[in-house]
Design a protein around this motif. Structure first.
Motif, short mmCIF file in Angstrom:
data_model
loop_
_atom_site.label_atom_id
_atom_site.label_comp_id
_atom_site.label_asym_id
_atom_site.label_seq_id
_atom_site.Cartn_x
_atom_site.Cartn_y
_atom_site.Cartn_z
N ASN A 178 23.29 -34.36 -11.02
CA ASN A 178 23.03 -35.31 -10.22
C ASN A 178 23.21 -35.05 -8.82
N VAL A 179 22.35 -35.41 -7.81
CA VAL A 179 22.46 -35.11 -6.33
C VAL A 179 22.48 -36.53 -5.68
N ASN A 180 23.52 -36.77 -4.89
CA ASN A 180 23.61 -38.21 -4.32
C ASN A 180 23.35 -37.93 -2.80
N TYR A 181 22.49 -38.68 -1.94
CA TYR A 181 22.31 -38.61 -0.53
C TYR A 181 23.10 -39.66 0.10
N ILE A 182 23.80 -39.49 1.22
CA ILE A 182 24.63 -40.22 1.76
C ILE A 182 24.29 -40.09 3.18
N ILE A 183 23.82 -41.08 3.80
CA ILE A 183 23.76 -41.26 5.59
C ILE A 183 24.98 -41.82 6.13
N LEU A 184 25.35 -41.14 6.95
CA LEU A 184 26.56 -41.45 7.74
C LEU A 184 26.18 -41.96 9.15
N ASN A 185 26.75 -43.20 9.35
CA ASN A 185 26.53 -43.80 10.72
C ASN A 185 27.68 -43.39 11.38
N GLY A 186 27.38 -42.23 12.62
CA GLY A 186 28.36 -41.96 13.50
C GLY A 186 29.17 -42.99 14.35
N LYS A 187 28.69 -44.19 14.46
CA LYS A 187 29.04 -45.10 15.55
C LYS A 187 30.08 -45.67 14.73
N THR A 188 30.08 -46.12 13.51
CA THR A 188 30.62 -47.25 12.56
C THR A 188 31.32 -46.51 11.51
N ASN A 200 27.33 -34.56 -3.49
CA ASN A 200 27.03 -35.36 -2.36
C ASN A 200 26.24 -34.49 -1.17
N ILE A 201 25.34 -35.21 -0.93
CA ILE A 201 24.77 -34.42 0.48
C ILE A 201 24.98 -35.29 1.62
N TYR A 202 25.61 -34.91 2.56
CA TYR A 202 25.94 -36.15 3.68
C TYR A 202 25.20 -35.62 4.89
N LEU A 203 24.43 -36.67 5.22
CA LEU A 203 23.48 -36.57 6.39
C LEU A 203 24.03 -37.34 7.59
N PRO A 204 24.70 -36.73 8.63
CA PRO A 204 25.09 -37.60 9.60
C PRO A 204 24.15 -37.80 10.77
N LEU A 205 24.23 -39.37 11.08
CA LEU A 205 23.15 -39.73 12.13
C LEU A 205 24.06 -40.59 13.07
N GLN A 206 23.57 -41.01 14.41
CA GLN A 206 24.38 -41.66 15.30
C GLN A 206 24.05 -43.18 14.93
N GLU A 207 22.98 -43.38 14.40
CA GLU A 207 22.70 -44.84 14.16
C GLU A 207 22.02 -44.99 12.81
N PHE A 208 21.94 -46.14 12.03
CA PHE A 208 21.19 -46.20 10.80
C PHE A 208 19.72 -46.15 11.14
#
Length: 382
Positions: free
Chosen positions: A92-102, A12-20
């Motif tokens: 297998n590689v999964n990409y996960i976008i993290l919403n830092g606000k929620t 899993n590759i986690y990409l932290p963002l402050q909003e979607f």
């Protein structure tokens, strides 16, 4: 007892963002997280971390990601010698976008259905298995060759093949999306609609061993013909992505240790709730002590220690159609005078008050009791 996990491990590759992001947005991030994930791999790591002898089988590519998965398994003492390498397709590689606000996470999951296990022989007889629904060949081989193996199945998407697979397993943990695919109906968020959904599952599957992880992370299940809902834990959420994977592993541990369904779900929900306070799946697995201290189940897993208080017990849900009965062709227990299953394990009582308890479900489907009252992991005859 030897435990086998069948599934496709992933990085899993986690990409932290402050909003979607919106379509066309450009974001620059200064860090990212990579760790092992997917339900089967995370469950295997949890069981091994909690002291269970665990074997994993699944397909990886011939790349550095596969090496990272093997290194993680080795560190946690998961036996990975039955893993297979596919030289034509990558891991297998999964990409996960993290919403830092929620704390919400959006997943892009890669799974090539053509990549399946080719070898199905082991140097042990599996007595307990977790099937995450990503490798049909390995799953059906296990079910066809080991009829006495107790199985926990995880269903994410309710397509025809996974639905058929779920019906052959002892326990089924599924998403709300899977439940809607199985029943061809959806719930509107009311208690009545959830009972209707569950009763339709029993109509279609012929048994009431399904545990549904709802979209709001409440847990819907049935005991002795009564539909119950366990509220979500109130915790500081950082990343939701680990919830299902940790829940499946912890539920399997609890069933293997002989806990009844109420306590098994309570323990699994506590473990999953604790995990979402960290980023990642395998890195967020809590220790067994953390889970026991927060669930109030220490005395039932480790009788020599003191039991602590835990979260609320599940509430019973009011049915939409109280006169409905559900045929159960696979289970036909004798009924006693009050219409209960005399073979079912009695529900354990907890001291905490149940918020807004509601009516029971009269004449709903009887709850089969596939888990023994002893520790399956230590019982060579299971």
């Amino acid at each position: 007892m030897e435990t086998l996990i069948i599934g496709k491990p992933a990085i899993n590759i986690y990409l932290p963002l402050q909003e979607f992001p919106n379509e066309g947005d450009i974001f620059t991030i200064k860090s990212k997280n990579e760790s092992v994930g997917n339900v089967g791999a995370t469950s295997a790591c949890l069981l091994a971390k909690w002291g269970i002898s665990t074997h994993f089988t699944g397909v990886v590519g011939n790349d550095s990601y596969a090496d990272k998965i093997r290194d993680t398994f080795k560190e946690l003492k998961v036996n990975s010698k039955f893993m297979e390498t596919n030289f034509e397709n990558g891991t297998n590689v999964n990409y996960i976008i993290l919403n830092g606000k929620t704390g919400n996470s959006s997943k892009i999951i890669y799974n090539n259905p053509e990549v399946q296990l080719a070898k199905f022989k082991y140097d042990f007889v599996p007595g307990f298995a977790i099937i995450d629904g990503t490798d049909y060949a390995g799953a059906f081989a296990l079910l066809n060759n080991n009829g006495n193996c107790n199985t926990v199945f995880y269903g994410r998407i309710g397509d025809k093949e996974t639905i058929n697979l779920s019906k052959r397993c002892t326990w089924n943990i599924c998403t709300e999306v899977f439940a809607e695919g199985l029943t061809k109906m959806s719930a509107d968020g009311t208690a009545e609609s959830y009972v209707n959904l569950y009763q339709k599952i029993v109509d279609n599957a012929g048994k009431s061993n399904y545990v549904i992880i709802l979209n709001n992370r409440k847990i819907l299940y049935s005991v002795d013909g009564k539909v119950k809902m366990l509220p979500e834990m109130k915790i500081n959420v950082v990343d939701h992505s680990s919830f299902d994977s940790v829940f499946v592993g912890a539920f399997s541990y609890a069933i293997g240790m002989g806990l009844n369904i109420d306590d098994a779900i309570k323990l699994a929900n506590t473990a999953a709730g604790l995990s979402i306070s960290k980023i990642g799946e395998v890195p967020s697995i809590p220790t067994l002590d953390e889970v026991l201290d927060n669930s109030g189940l220490r005395a039932k897993i480790a009788p020599q220690t003191n039991q602590s208080s835990g979260p609320a017990q599940a509430q019973e849900v009011t049915p939409l159609n109280p006169q409905a009965t559900v045929p159960n062709p696979q289970v036909a227990p004798q009924q006693n005078a009050v219409g209960q299953n005399p073979m079912a394990m009695p529900t354990q009582q907890v001291n905490q008050a149940v918020p807004n308890p509601q009516a029971v479900v009269p004449q709903a489907a009887p709850m089969p009791n596939p888990q023994p009252e002893t520790n399956m992991f230590d019982n060579p005859n299971v």
